[in-house]
Design a protein around this motif. Structure first.
Motif, PDB file in Angstrom:
ATOM      1  N   LEU A  38      68.248  79.930  42.963  1.00  0.00           N
ATOM      2  CA  LEU A  38      69.671  79.809  43.260  1.00  0.00           C
ATOM      3  C   LEU A  38      70.228  78.517  42.648  1.00  0.00           C
ATOM      4  O   LEU A  38      71.288  78.525  42.027  1.00  0.00           O
ATOM      5  N   LEU A  39      69.500  77.418  42.826  1.00  0.00           N
ATOM      6  CA  LEU A  39      69.934  76.154  42.214  1.00  0.00           C
ATOM      7  C   LEU A  39      70.068  76.316  40.700  1.00  0.00           C
ATOM      8  O   LEU A  39      71.057  75.875  40.098  1.00  0.00           O
ATOM      9  N   ASP A  40      69.085  76.946  40.091  1.00  0.00           N
ATOM     10  CA  ASP A  40      69.117  77.170  38.644  1.00  0.00           C
ATOM     11  C   ASP A  40      70.321  78.025  38.246  1.00  0.00           C
ATOM     12  O   ASP A  40      71.013  77.724  37.274  1.00  0.00           O
ATOM     13  N   ALA A  41      70.598  79.076  39.008  1.00  0.00           N
ATOM     14  CA  ALA A  41      71.739  79.948  38.717  1.00  0.00           C
ATOM     15  C   ALA A  41      73.058  79.194  38.847  1.00  0.00           C
ATOM     16  O   ALA A  41      74.032  79.506  38.159  1.00  0.00           O
ATOM     17  N   ALA A  42      73.085  78.186  39.714  1.00  0.00           N
ATOM     18  CA  ALA A  42      74.279  77.359  39.875  1.00  0.00           C
ATOM     19  C   ALA A  42      74.385  76.308  38.776  1.00  0.00           C
ATOM     20  O   ALA A  42      75.404  75.635  38.648  1.00  0.00           O
ATOM     21  N   ALA A  80      71.245  82.716  50.985  1.00  0.00           N
ATOM     22  CA  ALA A  80      72.665  82.433  51.214  1.00  0.00           C
ATOM     23  C   ALA A  80      72.809  81.144  52.014  1.00  0.00           C
ATOM     24  O   ALA A  80      72.166  80.984  53.057  1.00  0.00           O
ATOM     25  N   PHE A  81      73.626  80.224  51.510  1.00  0.00           N
ATOM     26  CA  PHE A  81      73.897  78.956  52.181  1.00  0.00           C
ATOM     27  C   PHE A  81      75.072  79.131  53.132  1.00  0.00           C
ATOM     28  O   PHE A  81      76.040  79.824  52.819  1.00  0.00           O
ATOM     29  N   ALA A 130      79.563  68.687  42.720  1.00  0.00           N
ATOM     30  CA  ALA A 130      79.597  67.819  41.542  1.00  0.00           C
ATOM     31  C   ALA A 130      78.567  68.243  40.492  1.00  0.00           C
ATOM     32  O   ALA A 130      78.829  68.152  39.291  1.00  0.00           O
ATOM     33  N   LEU A 131      77.429  68.703  40.932  1.00  0.00           N
ATOM     34  CA  LEU A 131      76.343  69.054  40.013  1.00  0.00           C
ATOM     35  C   LEU A 131      76.421  70.478  39.485  1.00  0.00           C
ATOM     36  O   LEU A 131      75.965  70.763  38.381  1.00  0.00           O
ATOM     37  N   ALA A 132      76.967  71.383  40.262  1.00  0.00           N
ATOM     38  CA  ALA A 132      76.912  72.812  39.930  1.00  0.00           C
ATOM     39  C   ALA A 132      77.916  73.197  38.850  1.00  0.00           C
ATOM     40  O   ALA A 132      79.090  72.834  38.921  1.00  0.00           O
ATOM     41  N   ALA A 133      77.435  73.940  37.873  1.00  0.00           N
ATOM     42  CA  ALA A 133      78.331  74.575  36.902  1.00  0.00           C
ATOM     43  C   ALA A 133      79.057  75.746  37.582  1.00  0.00           C
ATOM     44  O   ALA A 133      80.171  76.075  37.225  1.00  0.00           O
ATOM     45  N   ASP A 134      78.389  76.344  38.586  1.00  0.00           N
ATOM     46  CA  ASP A 134      78.970  77.457  39.330  1.00  0.00           C
ATOM     47  C   ASP A 134      78.744  77.238  40.830  1.00  0.00           C
ATOM     48  O   ASP A 134      77.794  77.776  41.410  1.00  0.00           O
ATOM     49  N   PRO A 135      79.613  76.451  41.490  1.00  0.00           N
ATOM     50  CA  PRO A 135      79.434  76.202  42.919  1.00  0.00           C
ATOM     51  C   PRO A 135      79.587  77.439  43.789  1.00  0.00           C
ATOM     52  O   PRO A 135      79.170  77.470  44.933  1.00  0.00           O
ATOM     53  N   GLY A 136      80.181  78.500  43.232  1.00  0.00           N
ATOM     54  CA  GLY A 136      80.330  79.747  43.977  1.00  0.00           C
ATOM     55  C   GLY A 136      79.004  80.347  44.390  1.00  0.00           C
ATOM     56  O   GLY A 136      78.922  81.048  45.398  1.00  0.00           O
ATOM     57  N   VAL A 137      77.937  80.058  43.656  1.00  0.00           N
ATOM     58  CA  VAL A 137      76.602  80.557  44.008  1.00  0.00           C
ATOM     59  C   VAL A 137      76.199  80.025  45.389  1.00  0.00           C
ATOM     60  O   VAL A 137      75.498  80.685  46.138  1.00  0.00           O
ATOM     61  N   PHE A 138      76.684  78.826  45.730  1.00  0.00           N
ATOM     62  CA  PHE A 138      76.423  78.223  47.031  1.00  0.00           C
ATOM     63  C   PHE A 138      77.421  78.636  48.097  1.00  0.00           C
ATOM     64  O   PHE A 138      77.344  78.206  49.233  1.00  0.00           O
ATOM     65  N   GLY A 139      78.419  79.416  47.715  1.00  0.00           N
ATOM     66  CA  GLY A 139      79.485  79.756  48.647  1.00  0.00           C
ATOM     67  C   GLY A 139      80.481  78.626  48.801  1.00  0.00           C
ATOM     68  O   GLY A 139      81.168  78.509  49.808  1.00  0.00           O
TER      69      GLY A 139
END
Length: 140
Positions: A38-42, A80-81, A130-139
């Motif tokens: 999940l982190l990688d996908a984000a 899911a977070f 701040a780190l995620a290219a896609d924070p939506g993966v984290f909700g």
């Protein structure tokens, strides 16, 4: 509501115990694998976390073993977070067999550890955003 993030995992023979089913400790490894995927996908790698001086930690995990898994079983591990206020977050995970049968359910409490101070950061969402290219993966 969107489907939770998931990753496929096939049970390998060397992960099984004398009864022929997945060793209980390997369930935790599957859950951890899904969280890192999940982190990688984000768009977040371990080096990204280290460059910010933080690392994810698990504070509590509860596992409900519902059905056995055997060598060769194809599974899907979800992740899911759930965010609240403060230093911690919750993670819900499920391992499902290919036929949809739930094999295990996980609930965990986690946080982000400040690697220098060795304490939890005040709001982990700030770092993930701040780190995620896609924070939506984290909700987020």
């Amino acid at each position: 509501m969107a489907e939770p993030f998931s990753v496929p995992v096939t049970v390998r023979g060397y992960e099984t115990d004398i009864q022929g089913h997945l060793n209980q400790s390997v369930y935790l490894q599957y859950a951890e694998h899904a969280r890192w995927c999940l982190l990688d996908a984000a768009g977040i790698g371990q080096t990204d976390l280290m460059s910010k001086g933080v690392g994810p930690v698990t504070l509590e995990t509860t596992i409900r073993y519902l059905r056995e898994l055997r060598a060769g079983d194809r599974t899907e591990v979800t992740c899911a977070f759930a965010w609240g206020e403060g230093k911690t977050y919750r993670i819900g995970q499920t391992i499902r067999k290919a036929d949809g049968t739930v094999a295990a359910e996980f609930t965990a409490v986690g946080g982000l550890l400040d690697l220098k101070e060795r304490t939890l950061v005040a709001d982990p969402r700030v770092y993930f955003r701040a780190l995620a290219a896609d924070p939506g993966v984290f909700g987020l």
